[in-house]
Design a protein around this motif. Structure first.
Motif, PDB file in Angstrom:
ATOM      1  N   TYR A  42      -1.392  10.755   1.551  1.00 33.54           N
ATOM      2  CA  TYR A  42      -2.164  10.805   0.446  1.00 33.54           C
ATOM      3  C   TYR A  42      -1.793  11.182  -0.575  1.00 33.54           C
ATOM      4  CZ  TYR A  42      -6.271  11.285   3.672  1.00 33.54           C
ATOM      5  OH  TYR A  42      -6.713  11.200   4.565  1.00 33.54           O
ATOM      6  N   HIS A  43      -1.702  10.803  -1.483  1.00 36.55           N
ATOM      7  CA  HIS A  43      -1.133  10.205  -3.002  1.00 36.55           C
ATOM      8  C   HIS A  43      -1.539  10.035  -4.196  1.00 36.55           C
ATOM      9  CE1 HIS A  43       2.040   8.211  -0.135  1.00 36.55           C
ATOM     10  NE2 HIS A  43       2.269   9.046  -0.822  1.00 36.55           N
ATOM     11  N   ILE A  57       1.712  -1.612   6.388  1.00 36.56           N
ATOM     12  CA  ILE A  57       1.004   0.310   5.769  1.00 36.56           C
ATOM     13  C   ILE A  57       0.333  -0.896   4.696  1.00 36.56           C
ATOM     14  CG2 ILE A  57       1.381   2.091   4.093  1.00 36.56           C
ATOM     15  CD1 ILE A  57       3.158   2.835   6.823  1.00 36.56           C
ATOM     16  N   ARG A  58      -0.543  -0.338   5.168  1.00 43.06           N
ATOM     17  CA  ARG A  58      -1.847  -0.812   3.574  1.00 43.06           C
ATOM     18  C   ARG A  58      -2.393   0.016   2.917  1.00 43.06           C
ATOM     19  NH1 ARG A  58      -7.741  -3.767   4.300  1.00 43.06           N
ATOM     20  NH2 ARG A  58      -7.831  -3.240   1.577  1.00 43.06           N
ATOM     21  N   ALA A  69       2.892   2.037  -4.812  1.00 44.63           N
ATOM     22  CA  ALA A  69       2.556   1.474  -3.486  1.00 44.63           C
ATOM     23  C   ALA A  69       3.612   0.078  -3.115  1.00 44.63           C
ATOM     24  CB  ALA A  69       1.408   0.653  -3.831  1.00 44.63           C
ATOM     25  N   ARG A  70       4.187  -0.893  -3.643  1.00 51.72           N
ATOM     26  CA  ARG A  70       5.030  -1.409  -3.337  1.00 51.72           C
ATOM     27  C   ARG A  70       6.688  -1.138  -3.660  1.00 51.72           C
ATOM     28  NH1 ARG A  70       4.004  -5.676  -7.569  1.00 51.72           N
ATOM     29  NH2 ARG A  70       5.347  -3.806  -9.065  1.00 51.72           N
ATOM     30  N   ILE A  75      -2.275  -4.392  -1.289  1.00 53.15           N
ATOM     31  CA  ILE A  75      -3.434  -2.889  -1.770  1.00 53.15           C
ATOM     32  C   ILE A  75      -4.230  -3.114  -2.092  1.00 53.15           C
ATOM     33  CG2 ILE A  75      -1.976  -3.473  -4.146  1.00 53.15           C
ATOM     34  CD1 ILE A  75      -1.893  -0.377  -4.418  1.00 53.15           C
ATOM     35  N   SER A  76      -5.159  -2.980  -2.150  1.00 51.91           N
ATOM     36  CA  SER A  76      -6.507  -3.212  -2.767  1.00 51.91           C
ATOM     37  C   SER A  76      -7.814  -1.907  -3.051  1.00 51.91           C
ATOM     38  CB  SER A  76      -7.383  -3.797  -1.124  1.00 51.91           C
ATOM     39  OG  SER A  76      -7.371  -2.750   0.231  1.00 51.91           O
ATOM     40  N   LEU A  77      -8.401  -2.014  -3.500  1.00 51.77           N
ATOM     41  CA  LEU A  77      -9.792  -1.462  -4.617  1.00 51.77           C
ATOM     42  C   LEU A  77     -10.862  -1.967  -4.135  1.00 51.77           C
ATOM     43  CD1 LEU A  77     -10.346  -2.269  -7.515  1.00 51.77           C
ATOM     44  CD2 LEU A  77      -8.211  -1.467  -7.242  1.00 51.77           C
ATOM     45  N   GLU A  78     -12.175  -1.426  -4.418  1.00 55.67           N
ATOM     46  CA  GLU A  78     -13.415  -1.987  -4.215  1.00 55.67           C
ATOM     47  C   GLU A  78     -13.641  -1.064  -5.758  1.00 55.67           C
ATOM     48  OE1 GLU A  78     -14.958   0.819  -1.930  1.00 55.67           O
ATOM     49  OE2 GLU A  78     -13.647   0.200  -0.163  1.00 55.67           O
TER      50      GLU A  78
END
Ligand code: 16G
Length: 208
Positions: free
Chosen positions: A95-96, A127-128, A157-158, A166-169
């Protein structure tokens, strides 16, 4: 330093000013970003805003109220907050949560975004990364603070978390905002969701 369930725990997390994750991990990211955007000097943006990991005392400076601008948060007492903070801290490298503190305004928290790193067996123990809970206070919009948070966390993240993706909604109207950072719809992929709870009526949603 103590050991618990095989993890090294740096402390019991009771210190109100202890960071959720190691702040030093961000330093090279800040430096690189400063070369592109001179408004960022170390971790101070535009001489007004301090960018750093979440600390427990942010509870007293409007962190939850800020999140209420994103979605329903229900009732979160100080003890609830501290307990959840410590649970997150005890899952290292997962968690960041970044926050933006308004230095001249009683250290009010005016922006936040989270990078969650999920450990997997696939993709050579990959790691996702997921970007979550991005929110800028409505009185501080239009100052590129959202852009700053997304850019910093994406780079983090990279480069520091070694995420393979890496993804988002997000809502429809925000798709173009996120596309500028390289987030795109993947061909023939969909985001599906099932909801179990509706906090506004405090009832379990009917499944269909
Ligand atoms: C948005 C957020 C997501 C958050 C959700 C809350 C971003 C990029 N997306 O989709 O992280 O959890 O809103 O909405 O910040 P909900 O309470 O309806 O799940």
């Amino acid at each position: 330093m103590t050991e618990q369930n095989g993890y090294q725990i740096q402390s019991n997390g009771d210190h109100k000013n202890e960071y959720l994750f190691d702040k030093n991990l961000l330093q090279s990211i800040f430096k690189e970003y400063s070369l592109k955007d001179v408004k960022l000097q170390d971790n101070i943006y535009d001489n007004k805003y301090l960018i750093r990991p979440l600390i427990i005392s942010d509870y007293d400076h409007g962190f939850i109220e800020l999140l209420r601008q994103l979605t329903d948060c229900g009732t979160v007492t100080y003890d609830d907050f501290k307990k959840r903070f410590n649970q997150m801290k005890q899952s290292p490298n997962t968690y960041h949560i970044l926050v933006i503190e308004d230095i001249n305004n009683d250290k009010q928290i005016v922006g936040t975004a989270t990078l969650v790193c999920e450990k997997k067996f696939i993709r050579q123990l990959g790691i996702r990364g997921r970007i979550e809970d991005v929110c800028v206070h409505d009185r501080c919009r239009g100052q590129q603070l959202g852009k700053l948070l997304i850019n910093l966390l994406t780079q983090f993240a990279r480069e520091k978390c070694d995420c393979y993706k890496i993804s988002l909604e997000c809502k429809d109207h925000l798709v173009t905002f996120y596309q500028q950072f390289g987030y795109n719809h993947e061909d023939k992929q969909n985001f599906l969701c099932q909801r179990f709870k509706d906090l506004s009526t405090n009832q379990h949603e009917k499944s269909q």
